[in-house]
Design an enzyme around this catalytic site. Sequence first.
Site, PDB file in Angstrom:
ATOM      1  N   TYR A   1       0.852  -1.189   0.000  1.00 45.69           N
ATOM      2  CA  TYR A   1       0.000   0.000   0.000  1.00 45.69           C
ATOM      3  C   TYR A   1       0.883   1.233   0.000  1.00 45.69           C
ATOM      4  CZ  TYR A   1      -2.686   3.719   2.360  1.00 45.69           C
ATOM      5  OH  TYR A   1      -3.245   4.923   2.725  1.00 45.69           O
ATOM      6  N   PHE A   2       0.619   2.144  -0.940  1.00 37.36           N
ATOM      7  CA  PHE A   2       1.393   3.378  -1.036  1.00 37.36           C
ATOM      8  C   PHE A   2       0.602   4.501  -0.390  1.00 37.36           C
ATOM      9  CE2 PHE A   2       2.587   7.265  -3.495  1.00 37.36           C
ATOM     10  CZ  PHE A   2       3.915   7.345  -3.076  1.00 37.36           C
ATOM     11  N   ALA A   3       1.143   5.056   0.693  1.00 42.77           N
ATOM     12  CA  ALA A   3       0.492   6.141   1.427  1.00 42.77           C
ATOM     13  C   ALA A   3       1.195   7.456   1.124  1.00 42.77           C
ATOM     14  CB  ALA A   3       0.539   5.863   2.922  1.00 42.77           C
ATOM     15  N   PHE A   4       0.415   8.490   0.860  1.00 42.86           N
ATOM     16  CA  PHE A   4       0.976   9.810   0.546  1.00 42.86           C
ATOM     17  C   PHE A   4       0.363  10.907   1.407  1.00 42.86           C
ATOM     18  CE2 PHE A   4      -2.476   8.711  -2.365  1.00 42.86           C
ATOM     19  CZ  PHE A   4      -3.374   9.738  -2.126  1.00 42.86           C
ATOM     20  N   GLY A   5      -0.672  10.562   2.199  1.00 38.30           N
ATOM     21  CA  GLY A   5      -1.363  11.547   3.033  1.00 38.30           C
ATOM     22  C   GLY A   5      -1.121  11.288   4.503  1.00 38.30           C
TER      23      GLY A   5
ATOM     24  N   TYR B   1      -4.446  18.282   9.600  1.00 42.60           N
ATOM     25  CA  TYR B   1      -4.175  17.307   8.532  1.00 42.60           C
ATOM     26  C   TYR B   1      -2.784  17.531   7.959  1.00 42.60           C
ATOM     27  CZ  TYR B   1      -5.467  14.371   4.468  1.00 42.60           C
ATOM     28  OH  TYR B   1      -5.546  13.393   3.509  1.00 42.60           O
TER      29      TYR B   1
ATOM     30  N   GLU C   1     -10.699   4.729   3.749  1.00 42.11           N
ATOM     31  CA  GLU C   1     -10.579   5.564   2.554  1.00 42.11           C
ATOM     32  C   GLU C   1     -11.934   5.760   1.866  1.00 42.11           C
ATOM     33  OE1 GLU C   1      -8.026   7.130   2.055  1.00 42.11           O
ATOM     34  OE2 GLU C   1      -6.415   6.073   3.063  1.00 42.11           O
TER      35      GLU C   1
END
Length: 203
Positions: free
Chosen positions: A40-44, A155, A115
């Site tokens: 899983y690629f997380a960017f947030g 955030y 998500e």
Amino acid sequence: MTTFVTVLLLVASFASVSFAGALPMSSIKEMNLTEDYFHYFAFGSNLLDERIKVQIKGAEFESTGVLTGYRLAFYDEGKRWRGAVASITEDPNSHVWGCVWRVPNSFAAELDKQESGYHRLNVTVKMSSNGSAVECRTYQYSNPERQARPPSPHYKHVIVSGAIEHELPNGYIEMLQKIKDNGYEGPVELDLDVLKELNNGGA
């Protein structure tokens, strides 16, 4: 009769070779365990270990990585964060840094739930640890009528904290730090340690 005996001998010979070269049961079990996850690629916000472990407790950090052909963007306003939500959008001249997590398949539905409002997207990420390319699941914001808006300070702080925690490139961290927030001063739904000060009104 001779033909029948010959066939039996061939079968027996093949079986003995197959079993002789077969993997021990322990190795088979290890293979099954290894394959029981997805990348899983997380960017947030899921850049931050504390945040992803709130719901995806089985996630294990593997490497930082870069996704080319996309840029980071913020859209609309989410109730959870009191500001715009992060997404990636196609851009041939840009790239997005993030974290590659190993997530057990048993947490797939929980990640989809987290998500909500996003759809799954399969992307190829180049990992920093060894330079190899890995296929990852990531999530892209789904609203076709989305509007670009600023995120809340909370955030943004979680994203920047996760980027620092996992040592994303300095230039990328500086870019994140320069993102304009919406100035929201109240609490957000998630009571993370990293948000204690912001959730308490900066006290």
